[in-house]
Motif scaffolding. Sequence first.
Motif, PDB file in Angstrom:
ATOM      1  N   MET A   1       0.865  -1.219  -0.432  1.00 13.98           N
ATOM      2  CA  MET A   1      -0.009   0.040  -0.145  1.00 13.98           C
ATOM      3  C   MET A   1       0.882   1.566   0.096  1.00 13.98           C
ATOM      4  O   MET A   1       1.976   1.470   0.560  1.00 13.98           O
ATOM      5  CB  MET A   1      -0.847   0.175   0.698  1.00 13.98           C
ATOM      6  CG  MET A   1      -1.880   0.882   1.218  1.00 13.98           C
ATOM      7  SD  MET A   1      -2.897   1.062   2.671  1.00 13.98           S
ATOM      8  CE  MET A   1      -3.799   0.380   2.627  1.00 13.98           C
ATOM      9  N   VAL A   2       1.157   2.003  -0.892  1.00 14.59           N
ATOM     10  CA  VAL A   2       1.462   2.992  -1.092  1.00 14.59           C
ATOM     11  C   VAL A   2       0.775   4.128  -0.765  1.00 14.59           C
ATOM     12  O   VAL A   2      -0.576   3.913  -2.203  1.00 14.59           O
ATOM     13  CB  VAL A   2       2.591   3.156  -2.612  1.00 14.59           C
ATOM     14  CG1 VAL A   2       3.095   4.267  -2.772  1.00 14.59           C
ATOM     15  CG2 VAL A   2       2.951   2.130  -2.850  1.00 14.59           C
ATOM     16  N   VAL A   3       1.359   4.740  -0.058  1.00 15.23           N
ATOM     17  CA  VAL A   3       0.373   6.551   0.413  1.00 15.23           C
ATOM     18  C   VAL A   3       0.984   7.576  -0.001  1.00 15.23           C
ATOM     19  O   VAL A   3       2.318   8.250  -0.097  1.00 15.23           O
ATOM     20  CB  VAL A   3      -0.472   6.603   1.338  1.00 15.23           C
ATOM     21  CG1 VAL A   3      -1.211   5.208   2.013  1.00 15.23           C
ATOM     22  CG2 VAL A   3       0.651   6.265   2.931  1.00 15.23           C
ATOM     23  N   ASN A   4       0.709   9.034  -0.768  1.00 13.36           N
ATOM     24  CA  ASN A   4       1.213  10.037  -0.980  1.00 13.36           C
ATOM     25  C   ASN A   4       0.787  10.997  -0.015  1.00 13.36           C
ATOM     26  O   ASN A   4       0.364  10.417   0.594  1.00 13.36           O
ATOM     27  CB  ASN A   4       0.837  10.320  -2.735  1.00 13.36           C
ATOM     28  CG  ASN A   4      -0.738  11.087  -2.418  1.00 13.36           C
ATOM     29  OD1 ASN A   4      -1.397  11.319  -1.484  1.00 13.36           O
ATOM     30  ND2 ASN A   4      -1.216  11.279  -3.436  1.00 13.36           N
ATOM     31  N   PRO A   5       1.403  12.173   0.230  1.00 13.55           N
ATOM     32  CA  PRO A   5       1.317  13.015   1.147  1.00 13.55           C
ATOM     33  C   PRO A   5       0.334  13.875   1.575  1.00 13.55           C
ATOM     34  O   PRO A   5      -0.170  13.833   2.097  1.00 13.55           O
ATOM     35  CB  PRO A   5       2.345  14.068   0.722  1.00 13.55           C
ATOM     36  CG  PRO A   5       3.226  13.819  -0.040  1.00 13.55           C
ATOM     37  CD  PRO A   5       2.588  12.482  -0.926  1.00 13.55           C
ATOM     38  N   GLU A   6      -0.724  13.298  -0.202  1.00 11.08           N
ATOM     39  CA  GLU A   6      -2.562  13.901   0.887  1.00 11.08           C
ATOM     40  C   GLU A   6      -3.264  12.662   1.253  1.00 11.08           C
ATOM     41  O   GLU A   6      -4.404  12.629   1.705  1.00 11.08           O
ATOM     42  CB  GLU A   6      -2.762  14.450  -0.543  1.00 11.08           C
ATOM     43  CG  GLU A   6      -2.304  15.658  -1.209  1.00 11.08           C
ATOM     44  CD  GLU A   6      -0.400  14.979  -2.387  1.00 11.08           C
ATOM     45  OE1 GLU A   6      -0.641  14.323  -2.271  1.00 11.08           O
ATOM     46  OE2 GLU A   6      -0.014  16.263  -1.956  1.00 11.08           O
ATOM     47  N   GLY A   7      -2.367  12.037   1.862  1.00  5.99           N
ATOM     48  CA  GLY A   7      -3.720  10.200   1.189  1.00  5.99           C
ATOM     49  C   GLY A   7      -4.084   9.488   1.031  1.00  5.99           C
ATOM     50  O   GLY A   7      -4.460   8.425   1.059  1.00  5.99           O
TER      51      GLY A   7
END
Length: 170
Positions: free
Chosen positions: A21-27
């Motif tokens: 699960m890859v999450v970006n800074p915005e969630g």
Amino acid sequence: MPEKPASSIDALPYRPCVGVMVVNPEGGIFAGQRIDSDYDAWQMPQGGIEKGEDPAEAALRELEEETGIPRDAVEILAWTEDWIPYDLPVHLVPRLWGGKYRGQEQRWFLMRFNGDERLIDIETEHPEFSRWCWLSPDDVLTRIVPFKRDTYARVIAEFRPHFPEPDRAR
């Protein structure tokens, strides 16, 4: 290939696997539309663990193989406490992995994406996805193939406390 009876499928082992699960800074959560599906079949990167391979190494390798994201563009934030199994629908068992597995048993890793989105390249040597996007946890659950939904719900629930705070400056 004829379908195996359910009783013989139940006797098959699970394939050892990792999920990412890859999450970006915005969630947002990275999800890709499976290239081999004619209908909406989104998933997070995942793949088998090679013999003797450490699960975290397998997760980083699979991430790069499926998305082009290099290991230096992510940070491992957490991993699931337990291995999480899922069963394939009976009609898929003979079609996948030579009919040797009933499904997969996965160790999931939560990774924060710290790179530039230009690093994401799904046109890999062996493409898995036809397109990709960042989704909310709820959208991930509505777009995932039904037989993986319980697994994804469990992974999202376990990782939710570790999700990065959205970067409001972007």
